[in-house]
Design a protein around this motif. Structure first.
Motif: not given
Ligand SMILES: Nc1nc2c(ncn2[C@@H]2O[C@H](COP(=O)(O)OP(=O)(O)O)[C@@H](O)[C@H]2O)c(=O)[nH]1
Ligand SMILES: [Mg+2]
Length: 294
Positions: A95-103, A105-107, A126-128, A132-134, A244-248, A269-274
């Motif tokens: 679903v939206n916001g879980t971190g697909k796009t970020t992940t 790139a990480k992969l 679909f999403r505006a 570009d984010q990717l 994802t977001k297994y930090d903080s 497991i992802c634990d940050g945005e880098g």
């Molecule tokens: N702290 C943290 N933030 C993350 C992680 N993975 C993704 N994010 C953040 O979560 C937000 C949504 O990520 P995005 O990749 O756009 O999600 P998508 O909608 O599923 O594509 C962004 O601000 C990312 O930087 C993670 O492992 N840890």
């Protein structure tokens, strides 16, 4: 106080077990997103063990508990999964916001560092801003991104990326997808279309069937993540989960429920945005952390 600190505290004393110890543990595990059914089951087993082996101290009991947790985890090595597949196709769902796009790139960064030649497919049309984010990730990482316009056909994007790979441009396609696919019919239709497109236009009937489907789940959404997994896994068989977001201060107990209830392994497991904030799931380390190792 976060869950990790609480569980550390819970086992972090010396001397005999206080009254109500096991009941309190059950409550705490539920707070850690383990789910009531599984919490009762695991604590029951731990209680049996403590009687049988006459364990009366929290330290050794904690170790037994970590082992019980670990034993219940399904494991799947994300690198063996890809072995021999060329080009391999990974679809990231969720679903939206879980971190697909970020992940995605990480992969791509991770697999390239391991000798693969990845191509990113911007199949979230679909999403505006998603394309570009990717693309920005692609530029930063110097990894090719195959993209169409926003509003375009996701299956066509995946097809183009696979074709580019087959033409020698890469050996691994990692496709970002749109979050709206969480409704069952939309998801199934979208994936069927990807299947059809790959089959008919690439004349590679097995390609689509072999495509790896990983569900991206946000650890901070707790039990809701399990509900998402039920829906997705019910619609299309998944190969595993990326948490994802297994930090903080995230709790992460949902991983045990995913294994127990859906037989789904957690692969990363992802634990940050880098880009470096991704690592293959390590069941022993995860169980130890969940069980509050100091
Ligand atoms: N702290 C943290 N933030 C993350 C992680 N993975 C993704 N994010 C953040 O979560 C937000 C949504 O990520 P995005 O990749 O756009 O999600 P998508 O909608 O599923 O594509 C962004 O601000 C990312 O930087 C993670 O492992 N840890
Ligand atoms: Mg996205």
């Amino acid at each position: 106080m976060g869950f990790a600190a609480k569980i550390k505290d819970f086992f972090g004393f010396t001397g005999p077990l206080p009254e109500g110890f096991f009941d309190d543990l059950e409550d705490l595990l539920v707070e850690g997103d383990l789910g009531p059914g599984l919490a009762v089951k695991l604590v029951g087993r731990l209680q049996e063990l403590s009687k049988k082996e006459k364990i009366t101290e929290p330290g050794p009991l904690r170790e037994r508990f970590a082992k019980l947790l670990e034993d219940g985890l399904k494991v799947l090595d994300p690198d063996t999964l890809l072995k021999g597949e060329s080009p391999a196709l990974i679809l990231l769902l969720g679903v939206n916001g879980t971190g697909k796009t970020t992940t995605a790139a990480k992969l791509a960064a991770r697999y390239r560092a391991r000798g693969r030649n990845p191509i990113l497919a911007a199949a979230d049309t679909f999403r505006a801003g998603a394309v570009d984010q990717l693309k920005i990730h692609g530029q930063r990482l110097k990894i090719r991104v195959v993209a169409h316009r926003q509003g375009g056909d996701p299956a066509a994007v995946v097809y183009d990326a696979m074709e580019a790979a087959l033409a020698g441009g890469g050996d691994l396609v990692i496709a970002d997808t749109a979050g709206r696919m969480h409704t069952r019919t939309a998801l199934v239709e979208e994936l069927k279309k990807i299947d059809r497109v790959l089959e008919t236009r690439l004349k590679k009937p097995e390609t689509a069937a072999r495509c790896i489907k990983w569900l991206v789940l946000d650890a901070t959404t707790g039990r809701n993540a399990l509900a998402q997994a039920e829906i997705f896994h019910g619609a299309v068989p998944l190969d595993g989960v990326i948490l994802t977001k297994y930090d903080s201060g995230a709790r992460g107990g949902v991983v045990f429920s995913l294994s127990e209830e859906l037989k789904l392994p957690t692969v990363f497991i992802c634990d940050g945005e880098g880009y470096e904030h991704i690592r293959p799931f390590d069941p022993a380390a995860f169980a130890e952390r969940f069980a509050g190792r100091n």
